[in-house]
Motif scaffolding. Structure first.
Motif, PDB file in Angstrom:
ATOM      1  N   LEU A 144      17.360   2.416  28.179  1.00  0.00           N
ATOM      2  CA  LEU A 144      16.735   3.081  27.705  1.00  0.00           C
ATOM      3  C   LEU A 144      17.851   2.990  25.894  1.00  0.00           C
ATOM      4  CD1 LEU A 144      15.163   6.367  28.654  1.00  0.00           C
ATOM      5  CD2 LEU A 144      14.527   4.378  27.230  1.00  0.00           C
TER       6      LEU A 144
ATOM      7  N   VAL B 263      10.709   0.943  26.860  1.00  0.00           N
ATOM      8  CA  VAL B 263      11.722   0.465  25.671  1.00  0.00           C
ATOM      9  C   VAL B 263      12.668   0.203  26.774  1.00  0.00           C
ATOM     10  CG1 VAL B 263      12.685   1.311  23.552  1.00  0.00           C
ATOM     11  CG2 VAL B 263      10.637   1.851  23.874  1.00  0.00           C
ATOM     12  N   HIS B 264      13.666  -1.072  26.663  1.00  0.00           N
ATOM     13  CA  HIS B 264      14.992  -1.378  26.329  1.00  0.00           C
ATOM     14  C   HIS B 264      15.865  -2.100  25.319  1.00  0.00           C
ATOM     15  CE1 HIS B 264      13.480  -2.156  30.499  1.00  0.00           C
ATOM     16  NE2 HIS B 264      12.300  -2.658  29.874  1.00  0.00           N
ATOM     17  N   THR B 265      17.207  -1.004  25.492  1.00  0.00           N
ATOM     18  CA  THR B 265      18.082  -1.525  23.729  1.00  0.00           C
ATOM     19  C   THR B 265      19.239  -2.107  24.243  1.00  0.00           C
ATOM     20  OG1 THR B 265      18.842   0.796  23.614  1.00  0.00           O
ATOM     21  CG2 THR B 265      16.358   0.554  22.919  1.00  0.00           C
TER      22      THR B 265
ATOM     23  N   LEU C  95      13.122  13.743  24.969  1.00  0.00           N
ATOM     24  CA  LEU C  95      12.141  12.556  24.440  1.00  0.00           C
ATOM     25  C   LEU C  95      11.121  12.732  24.710  1.00  0.00           C
ATOM     26  CD1 LEU C  95      14.956   9.681  24.862  1.00  0.00           C
ATOM     27  CD2 LEU C  95      14.159  10.766  22.947  1.00  0.00           C
ATOM     28  N   PRO C  96       9.967  11.642  24.566  1.00  0.00           N
ATOM     29  CA  PRO C  96       8.967  12.131  24.677  1.00  0.00           C
ATOM     30  C   PRO C  96       8.320  11.326  26.044  1.00  0.00           C
ATOM     31  CG  PRO C  96       8.351  11.289  22.905  1.00  0.00           C
ATOM     32  CD  PRO C  96      10.157  11.294  23.411  1.00  0.00           C
ATOM     33  N   LEU C  97       8.163  11.807  27.267  1.00  0.00           N
ATOM     34  CA  LEU C  97       8.033  12.110  28.644  1.00  0.00           C
ATOM     35  C   LEU C  97       7.078  11.017  28.748  1.00  0.00           C
ATOM     36  CD1 LEU C  97       7.265  15.557  29.780  1.00  0.00           C
ATOM     37  CD2 LEU C  97       9.867  14.041  30.174  1.00  0.00           C
ATOM     38  N   GLY C  98       7.312   9.698  29.898  1.00  0.00           N
ATOM     39  CA  GLY C  98       6.224   8.818  29.987  1.00  0.00           C
ATOM     40  C   GLY C  98       5.441   8.431  31.313  1.00  0.00           C
TER      41      GLY C  98
ATOM     42  N   ARG D 183      14.049  11.240  30.153  1.00  0.00           N
ATOM     43  CA  ARG D 183      13.672  11.905  28.369  1.00  0.00           C
ATOM     44  C   ARG D 183      13.582  12.826  28.430  1.00  0.00           C
ATOM     45  NH1 ARG D 183       9.761   6.489  29.278  1.00  0.00           N
ATOM     46  NH2 ARG D 183       8.875   7.837  27.286  1.00  0.00           N
TER      47      ARG D 183
ATOM     48  N   GLU E 192      14.204   8.002  34.901  1.00  0.00           N
ATOM     49  CA  GLU E 192      14.250   7.573  33.924  1.00  0.00           C
ATOM     50  C   GLU E 192      13.405   9.119  32.899  1.00  0.00           C
ATOM     51  OE1 GLU E 192      11.339   4.588  33.145  1.00  0.00           O
ATOM     52  OE2 GLU E 192      11.072   5.365  30.617  1.00  0.00           O
TER      53      GLU E 192
ATOM     54  N   LEU F 222       8.691   5.850  22.062  1.00  0.00           N
ATOM     55  CA  LEU F 222       8.003   6.061  23.067  1.00  0.00           C
ATOM     56  C   LEU F 222       6.575   7.648  23.335  1.00  0.00           C
ATOM     57  CD1 LEU F 222      11.745   8.004  25.054  1.00  0.00           C
ATOM     58  CD2 LEU F 222      10.338   5.345  25.099  1.00  0.00           C
ATOM     59  N   ALA F 223       6.964   8.516  22.556  1.00  0.00           N
ATOM     60  CA  ALA F 223       5.483   8.713  21.518  1.00  0.00           C
ATOM     61  C   ALA F 223       3.942   8.283  21.559  1.00  0.00           C
ATOM     62  CB  ALA F 223       5.533   9.795  20.668  1.00  0.00           C
TER      63      ALA F 223
ATOM     64  N   PRO G 187       2.900   6.354  26.393  1.00  0.00           N
ATOM     65  CA  PRO G 187       3.400   7.114  27.498  1.00  0.00           C
ATOM     66  C   PRO G 187       3.546   5.943  28.243  1.00  0.00           C
ATOM     67  CG  PRO G 187       0.718   7.615  27.918  1.00  0.00           C
ATOM     68  CD  PRO G 187       0.938   7.244  25.993  1.00  0.00           C
TER      69      PRO G 187
ATOM     70  N   ALA H  84      18.973   4.329  32.323  1.00  0.00           N
ATOM     71  CA  ALA H  84      19.749   5.172  31.059  1.00  0.00           C
ATOM     72  C   ALA H  84      20.765   3.594  30.280  1.00  0.00           C
ATOM     73  CB  ALA H  84      21.233   5.848  31.404  1.00  0.00           C
TER      74      ALA H  84
END
Lengths: 375, 375
Positions: free
Chosen positions: A24, B336-338, A294-297, A289, A285, B328-329, B332, A21
């Motif tokens: 991201l 992404v780190h913010t 959110l789009p899955l990884g 998501r 994660e 993210l889309a 896959p 979390a």
């Protein structure tokens, strides 16, 4: 403004959502049962998850509510949904995780392969099931069991007399065939509210004393057919039960190559801890998501083999922390995860992950690291 | 009881220590400059890191003090050490990170390869250096510069007249040869107080406007000799300056195959962000292990290639979070780190990591993900 995730429950599953979390950039908040819990770092509220007003106050300022466990009562869940709050997994899905009898009935309706089972309410019904299923069976309380609790192997109705006696009027117990399995597997699937999903490779789990001890990912000696069948079961259950977030399906593999559904968990699960260090996208994660839609990884392994070994609290009084230097020194690739919990005997207090290309070496090395936490 | 790590400074480097600290089971605490900073989740104190009593109060209950930046004054650092507090990196090492003139002099003493340089205190000295070095040079303020600030390319002494005029009596500026480099590299080394170390593979860094834009790990077209020389420079500096924790050495590679030391950082560094997702042990975990004098982890890459691309705040008013679904889309496998920072123009507010086996594809895909954060 950051997306805000509220997690009900302050245990280690909530704790392990904190790291992804933060990375991201999510605003992660936890409603903990009491101060000083595993997920205490992110606790913004403390209180009883069975109390609607406590949960409602916590849920007011978040974009989604998700969970460390499946025990939030249906009336609380449904009130949140009625308030317009996004709740994932939602009450309709959790309904099946909260009651093993309902789960068995729903899986039957979906045509999922499962052990022979019945709902029994008295000794005669239990004895009839025993007589029809080889004289031994597993009796389960439909609610509240975990890590082997609420589960008992019986060979006569008398073995469950105390549970039968304690039944409320109209109450039932679940009785299941004692499956003669060759090994246990687990299939994880992440599913978004908008419906798309990603499946993890099926893994082998080794239980000791009703508690997960080791996981190997992917499951050794798993051919394409086994992998496909496990995935199709996981996806069918995720879709059939409307699960959002992570779903774990515990499976028995039988000598005649069948897979039978044992238990379900609608949250990150011990069988998926390997993915933190062994998959492109770890389950914690992925759960975040998924519940945020959110789009899955990618769920691909990062290495040919990953092994996870649980650390259980032992009788020794000395702290877990004193064992960490030895464990880290034992293998430079070992990932030691601890949960900030007092190491009471038998309690899961951490785990070790290790990856590599030689399965025997990874298993042996991972055990060597984990042995530093034994007494 | 958990090992307690106190981090002075609440920026993104402190923030990115939170995830591995939680997983290792450390009690992580941050002294933030103000509320709402990147590492705010772990902030247990807010105050001025230049104020001894503020830092002393924060340091009282931790097992080690480490840092988000190198700016804590020497008198504060030395007072903590005198109090018996473990401080890593310590004041003797940070002395060289805090003043680029001292750093150049020390590296010369250690025989490290570096650009031609001089300490100048007036226009005549600067002009003499320019005359001796092809008429162009880089002038740096010895203290306080970062991300291109405090650095200026000059071709006449007049170009630095304002800085020279502002010098205190006895003050000096650093002037360096304008190196005709073919590319920039960075070498990271982790070193424990007890002396053992581990080096990461040397990486290529691409700067834009004085700010790190992209990193490729390991550095492409890096033969064994280059790799060995870079590592030996990193280790010699870590040992020679007594660095504990993570050290980053920024290097120029020249057309005649020399490596020259550009800058040092005694902390996790932007050039090492790739390691969070691309190495067995990420630099933030490694830093924590190093400063706690725990056994260091494997620094091997998890994939043949890792690419890191910084996300900079742009002129657009809309939030970073609205870009995350698209990013993210886009891939896959993208991580992404913010940093939870307001996206002011040019400010580092996050980064994207991607790994893979085809370098061109990884670079292209990573740029495709990062492009979602462009205006």
């Amino acid at each position: 403004m950051s997306l805000r995730v509220g997690i009900v429950g302050g245990g280690q599953l909530a704790r392990m959502m904190i790291a992804p979390a933060v990375e991201l950039g999510l605003d992660v908040r936890v409603l903990a049962e009491e101060p000083g819990m595993a997920a205490g770092l992110a606790a913004t509220a403390t209180g009883d998850y069975r109390d609607l007003e406590t949960v409602r106050a916590f849920a007011r300022d978040v974009d989604v509510i998700t969970f460390d466990h499946e025990h939030v009562p249906q009336d609380v869940l449904r009130a949140l949904v009625a308030d317009g709050i996004a709740v994932h997994p939602g009450p309709d899905a959790l309904f099946y995780a909260q009651d093993k009898l309902r789960m068995r009935a729903k899986l039957a309706e979906l045509g999922m392969p499962q052990p022979e089972w019945a709902a029994i309410s008295d000794a005669a019904e239990l004895q009839a099931f025993l007589d029809a299923n080889g004289g031994r069976a597993v009796v389960k309380t439909p609610r509240g069991g975990y890590d082997g609790k609420g589960v008992r192997v019986v060979s006569t109705a008398a073995d469950a007399a105390d549970w039968i006696e304690a039944l409320e009027p109209g109450g039932q117990l679940l009785v299941e065939e004692l499956v003669d399995f060759t090994r246990e597997l687990a299939q994880q699937v992440a599913r978004r509210p908008s419906g798309s999903w990603r499946a993890y490779p099926v893994v082998e789990t080794v239980q000791r004393g009703g508690v997960c001890a080791e996981v190997i990912a992917p499951a050794p000696r798993a051919g394409q057919r086994l992998t496909d069948v496990a995935e199709s079961i996981g996806v069918a259950i995720a879709e059939g039960l409307g699960v959002t977030g992570m779903l774990a399906v515990e499976l028995f593999e039988t000598a005649d190559d069948r897979l039978l559904v044992n238990e379900l968990a609608m949250r990150p699960h011990n069988s998926g801890h390997w993915s933190q260090d062994g998959a492109v996208t770890g389950q914690f994660e992925q759960h975040l998501r998924a519940v945020l839609d959110l789009p899955l990884g990618d769920t691909e392994p990062r290495a040919p083999w990953s092994v996870m070994i649980n650390i259980l609290g032992g009788p020794a009084a000395d702290s877990l922390e004193s064992r960490i230097p030895g464990a880290l020194a034992a293998h430079p690739g070992a990932k030691v995860h601890t949960y900030g919990k007092a190491p009471r005997p038998g309690r899961k207090v951490g785990h070790v992950n290790l990856t590599g290309s030689d399965l025997d070496a990874v298993v042996s090395d991972a055990r060597g690291v984990a042995a530093h936490f034994d007494d």
